[in-house]
Design a protein around this motif. Structure first.
Motif, mmCIF file in Angstrom:
data_model
loop_
_atom_site.group_PDB
_atom_site.id
_atom_site.type_symbol
_atom_site.label_atom_id
_atom_site.label_comp_id
_atom_site.label_asym_id
_atom_site.label_seq_id
_atom_site.Cartn_x
_atom_site.Cartn_y
_atom_site.Cartn_z
ATOM 1 N N ALA A 1 0.821 -1.218 0.000
ATOM 2 C CA ALA A 1 0.000 0.000 0.000
ATOM 3 C C ALA A 1 0.850 1.261 0.000
ATOM 4 N N LEU A 2 0.343 2.276 -0.666
ATOM 5 C CA LEU A 2 0.941 3.614 -0.667
ATOM 6 C C LEU A 2 0.168 4.472 0.321
ATOM 7 N N LEU A 3 0.857 4.997 1.342
ATOM 8 C CA LEU A 3 0.170 5.759 2.388
ATOM 9 C C LEU A 3 0.378 7.264 2.272
ATOM 10 N N GLY A 4 1.305 7.687 1.449
ATOM 11 C CA GLY A 4 1.573 9.111 1.296
ATOM 12 C C GLY A 4 2.597 9.317 0.201
ATOM 13 N N ASP A 5 3.031 10.565 0.029
ATOM 14 C CA ASP A 5 3.992 10.871 -1.027
ATOM 15 C C ASP A 5 5.312 10.142 -0.846
ATOM 16 N N SER A 6 5.641 9.786 0.399
ATOM 17 C CA SER A 6 6.970 9.219 0.652
ATOM 18 C C SER A 6 6.945 7.973 1.528
ATOM 19 N N VAL A 7 5.767 7.397 1.755
ATOM 20 C CA VAL A 7 5.652 6.239 2.651
ATOM 21 C C VAL A 7 4.834 5.140 1.987
ATOM 22 N N ALA A 8 5.363 3.925 2.019
ATOM 23 C CA ALA A 8 4.647 2.749 1.550
ATOM 24 C C ALA A 8 4.826 1.648 2.589
ATOM 25 N N VAL A 9 3.865 0.722 2.645
ATOM 26 C CA VAL A 9 3.933 -0.357 3.627
ATOM 27 C C VAL A 9 3.535 -1.676 2.987
ATOM 28 N N VAL A 10 4.016 -2.750 3.604
ATOM 29 C CA VAL A 10 3.606 -4.099 3.251
ATOM 30 C C VAL A 10 2.918 -4.694 4.474
ATOM 31 N N LEU A 11 1.703 -5.186 4.300
ATOM 32 C CA LEU A 11 1.026 -5.941 5.350
ATOM 33 C C LEU A 11 1.368 -7.405 5.119
ATOM 34 N N ALA A 12 2.176 -7.968 6.013
ATOM 35 C CA ALA A 12 2.734 -9.292 5.783
ATOM 36 C C ALA A 12 2.590 -10.176 7.014
ATOM 37 N N GLU A 13 2.682 -11.462 6.778
ATOM 38 C CA GLU A 13 2.712 -12.422 7.875
ATOM 39 C C GLU A 13 4.031 -12.290 8.623
ATOM 40 N N ARG A 14 3.956 -12.327 9.951
ATOM 41 C CA ARG A 14 5.183 -12.242 10.756
ATOM 42 C C ARG A 14 5.772 -13.647 10.874
ATOM 43 N N ASP A 15 6.681 -13.955 9.978
ATOM 44 C CA ASP A 15 7.305 -15.275 9.991
ATOM 45 C C ASP A 15 8.816 -15.133 10.118
ATOM 46 N N ALA A 16 9.520 -16.252 10.055
ATOM 47 C CA ALA A 16 10.968 -16.249 10.274
ATOM 48 C C ALA A 16 11.724 -15.510 9.171
#
Length: 243
Positions: free
Chosen positions: A177-192
């Motif tokens: 996802a793109l959250l702003g002009d300079s920030v992006a995130v990944v929603l991911a499984e917390r794995d090893a």
């Protein structure tokens, strides 16, 4: 005579007793509108239709929305039951069948904050039903670029490179996802492998930035952000990243 606030409280208690799966997202402004109409002995149709649209937009099934209405019907005069159920059903159907809006940024290919909010809602709702914790099962990988003072294209091109790197590293159906002009995130499984992937992503974006002659910015900041225990706090976190 009950106040609208008192009716809302009684409704909420009944909804919980009837099995509303995700208590923290039950209250929406349309709930107040329905309560106001009932207390004023006014027509509830418009407010209930609005509630149906709101429930559909939040990813609530029609069956769950109608069980919620049944919980309200248990504490109000019987004459409201049928119009409430019909109006909520119509509002829910209108929202579901509405033409879809774009869920992705056309330049980066990353989904919008609104779509990420829907995905988080599904994730928290599922965790509450299963008795698990989102904080331990999932996380956000955050990418932030220092774009202060850059022109329009010099702000856009680096985020295109970020989107490309994210798709290469996180190619297993994660939400990007793109959250702003300079920030992006990944929603991911917390794995090893999550920490390793975050490091790879940082390295890949850094290399792309250094190789592109049109981009002159520092290396990205990339980190793993723990999701809070509560859905409302997660929404606040997403809004904060987008500022």
């Amino acid at each position: 005579m009950r106040s609208s606030t008192e009716l809302s409280r009684q409704w909420n208690e009944r909804a919980s007793a009837y099995g509303w799966a995700f208590p923290s997202d039950w209250h929406v402004p349309a709930v107040d509108a329905v309560c106001d109409a009932i207390v004023a002995e006014a027509d509830v149709w418009a407010a209930a239709e609005r509630l149906g649209r709101s429930r559909a937009a939040a990813g609530v099934s029609l069956a769950e929305a109608l069980v919620d209405i049944d919980s309200l019907a248990a504490v109000v005069p019987r004459r409201y039951t049928d119009p409430l159920r019909r109006a909520v059903s119509l509002g829910w159907a209108d929202r579901i069948t509405a033409p879809p809006s774009s869920v992705a940024d056309p330049l980066t290919g990353l989904v919008t904050p609104e779509y990420l909010q829907v995905r988080l809602g599904e994730l928290y709702r599922g965790a509450e039903v299963s008795g698990t914790s989102v904080s331990t099962s999932s996380a956000l990988v955050v990418v932030r670029l220092a774009l202060h003072g850059q022109g329009s294209w010099q702000r856009t091109l680096p985020m295109i490179l970020v989107g490309d790197g994210m798709r290469r590293v996180f190619d297993g159906g994660q939400t990007l996802a793109l959250l702003g002009d300079s920030v992006a995130v990944v929603l991911a499984e917390r794995d090893a492998m999550l920490a390793r992937r975050a490091r790879l992503l940082c390295s890949m974006i850094t290399d792309q930035i250094q190789l592109d002659s049109q981009v002159s910015i520092p290396s990205p900041s990339v980190w793993i952000e723990t999701l809070p225990p509560k859905h409302a706090a997660a929404m606040d976190l997403i809004a904060e990243f987008g500022r």
